[in-house]
Scaffold this motif. Structure first.
Motif, short mmCIF file in Angstrom:
data_model
loop_
_atom_site.label_atom_id
_atom_site.label_comp_id
_atom_site.label_asym_id
_atom_site.label_seq_id
_atom_site.Cartn_x
_atom_site.Cartn_y
_atom_site.Cartn_z
N ARG A 291 -3.07 0.75 7.00
CA ARG A 291 -3.31 2.16 7.27
C ARG A 291 -3.32 2.91 5.94
O ARG A 291 -3.00 2.35 4.89
CB ARG A 291 -2.22 2.74 8.17
CG ARG A 291 -0.82 2.67 7.56
CD ARG A 291 0.18 3.49 8.35
NE ARG A 291 1.52 3.35 7.81
CZ ARG A 291 1.99 4.01 6.75
NH1 ARG A 291 1.18 4.87 6.10
NH2 ARG A 291 3.23 3.84 6.33
N PHE A 292 -3.70 4.18 5.98
CA PHE A 292 -3.65 5.02 4.79
C PHE A 292 -2.34 5.79 4.75
O PHE A 292 -1.83 6.21 5.80
CB PHE A 292 -4.83 6.00 4.78
CG PHE A 292 -6.17 5.34 4.55
CD1 PHE A 292 -6.53 4.94 3.28
CD2 PHE A 292 -7.04 5.12 5.61
CE1 PHE A 292 -7.77 4.32 3.06
CE2 PHE A 292 -8.26 4.51 5.41
CZ PHE A 292 -8.62 4.11 4.12
N GLU A 293 -1.82 5.97 3.57
CA GLU A 293 -0.68 6.84 3.42
C GLU A 293 -1.10 8.27 3.76
O GLU A 293 -2.23 8.68 3.44
CB GLU A 293 -0.15 6.78 1.99
CG GLU A 293 0.48 5.44 1.61
CD GLU A 293 1.85 5.25 2.22
OE1 GLU A 293 2.24 6.07 3.10
OE2 GLU A 293 2.54 4.29 1.85
N PRO A 294 -0.24 9.05 4.42
CA PRO A 294 -0.62 10.41 4.82
C PRO A 294 -1.11 11.25 3.64
O PRO A 294 -0.49 11.27 2.58
CB PRO A 294 0.68 10.97 5.42
CG PRO A 294 1.43 9.77 5.88
CD PRO A 294 1.11 8.69 4.89
N SER A 295 -2.24 11.88 3.85
CA SER A 295 -2.83 12.82 2.89
C SER A 295 -3.25 12.16 1.58
O SER A 295 -3.41 12.85 0.56
CB SER A 295 -1.86 13.98 2.60
OG SER A 295 -1.50 14.65 3.80
N GLY B 5 -0.03 -1.65 3.84
CA GLY B 5 -0.17 -2.74 4.81
C GLY B 5 1.07 -3.58 4.92
O GLY B 5 1.92 -3.60 4.02
N PHE B 6 1.19 -4.26 6.03
CA PHE B 6 2.32 -5.17 6.25
C PHE B 6 1.86 -6.28 7.20
O PHE B 6 0.84 -6.15 7.89
CB PHE B 6 3.53 -4.44 6.84
CG PHE B 6 3.30 -3.84 8.20
CD1 PHE B 6 3.61 -4.53 9.36
CD2 PHE B 6 2.74 -2.56 8.31
CE1 PHE B 6 3.41 -3.98 10.60
CE2 PHE B 6 2.52 -1.99 9.56
CZ PHE B 6 2.86 -2.70 10.70
N CYS B 7 2.60 -7.37 7.21
CA CYS B 7 2.28 -8.53 8.04
C CYS B 7 3.11 -8.49 9.32
O CYS B 7 4.35 -8.44 9.26
CB CYS B 7 2.55 -9.82 7.27
SG CYS B 7 1.95 -11.31 8.11
#
Length: 309
Positions: free
Chosen positions: A224-228, A234-236
């Protein structure tokens, strides 16, 4: 070939409803440079010769009308040495609790199409655990257009999967279904997951391939993208399956254990052959009799003796 209806309600005069089933081999034909005009697509056209093949355009409207009859169909291979079609009809009539009945079309190689009359009945039967009829367990899969029994089929089943230790901020229905797409075709969330009652693991029902060539996904890379920001995080995520299907620890495929894995056997044979090729015999040199000791180190006068001879 006929299809017979298994329903709690008999037809007129107590007779079973019987419907003819279309059959026949199909061949993939070249479409040609252009298709027929729109009006001819609905009424068909006269056969024409294209090279060595006789080409015919079927009535499109009639084909689509017939295809609609199978939009609520499931299919399954049945071993008729263990169960009869009458037993299947009796099982459906007495235990499936169908509101509108089901038509059963026996095909070649043991395949049977179960043609339900409404989507509700189809979904109810599909989501149930595997049906045991006599000594045989019946598992269904979705029927799809152009189904050909001569082709190798992939079989699917519904399986509950878990995402253990998944942070609660990811427990949104769309997020969980998106993660589940990496495993199979997501169907639904369980009630506790949807309501967030337990935080140990998220639980999703998915449709997965259980054919011999299927490989199970054990980990999913979630991003996912970090907010803003445009920074990607990412993670497994680990995936746990709630079924007892045998899974090979070597090739990761289902349907067999590692002790019966043909791929592992081939890999072991290749490794053994490579190890034998790597074992090159070493040469041990001996000084020939009568050679001057001052010339004993001369390579030209040394005779190789191979080990193992």
């Amino acid at each position: 070939m006929v299809g017979e209806r298994a329903s709690g309600n008999s037809g007129e005069n107590g007779a079973m409803v019987v419907e003819d089933d279309d059959g026949g081999a199909r061949e993939s034909l070249d479409c040609g440079p252009e298709g027929p005009p729109q009006d001819e697509r609905h009424k068909g056209a006269e056969p024409i010769q294209v090279g060595s093949k006789r080409r015919v355009v079927i009535p499109q409207r009639d084909y689509e009308s017939k295809r609609q009859n199978f939009r609520f169909a499931l299919i399954r291979m049945v071993n008729f040495r263990l169960i009869s079609l009458d037993a299947l009809r009796g099982e459906a009539r007495e235990k499936w609790n169908l509101s509108q009945g089901v038509l059963m079309h026996p095909l070649e190689k043991g395949y049977v199409i179960f043609q339900f009359q409404c989507e509700g009945n189809k979904t109810t039967v599909w989501r149930r655990p595997p049906h045991r009829v006599g000594d045989q367990v019946i598992r269904f899969q979705y029927w799809k257009p152009e189904f050909n029994i001569q082709e190798k089929q992939s079989f699917t089943k519904l399986v509950w999967i878990r995402f253990p230790d998944l942070p609660l901020e990811y427990w949104h229905e769309n997020v969980l279904l998106s993660i589940a797409k990496a495993v199979g075709c997501p169907v639904a969330l369980d009630r506790q997951t949807r309501q967030g009652l337990l935080g140990y693991f998220a639980r999703v029902l998915v449709e997965i391939d259980i054919s011999g060539l299927a490989m199970r996904v054990e980990k999913v890379q979630v991003e996912r993208f970090e907010p803003s920001t445009s920074q990607v995080y990412g993670f497994c995520q680990k995936v746990v399956y709630e079924d007892n299907v045998e899974r090979c620890g070597h090739c990761k495929r289902v349907g067999h254990l590692i002790s019966k894995c043909r791929l592992k056997k081939l890999d072991d044979e290749k490794q053994c052959a490579a190890e034998k090729l790597a074992e090159v015999p070493r040469a041990v040199y001996a000084v020939e009799d009568g050679v001057d000791s001052t010339r004993a180190n001369s390579v030209d006068r040394l005779s190789p003796i191979l080990e193992g001879n």
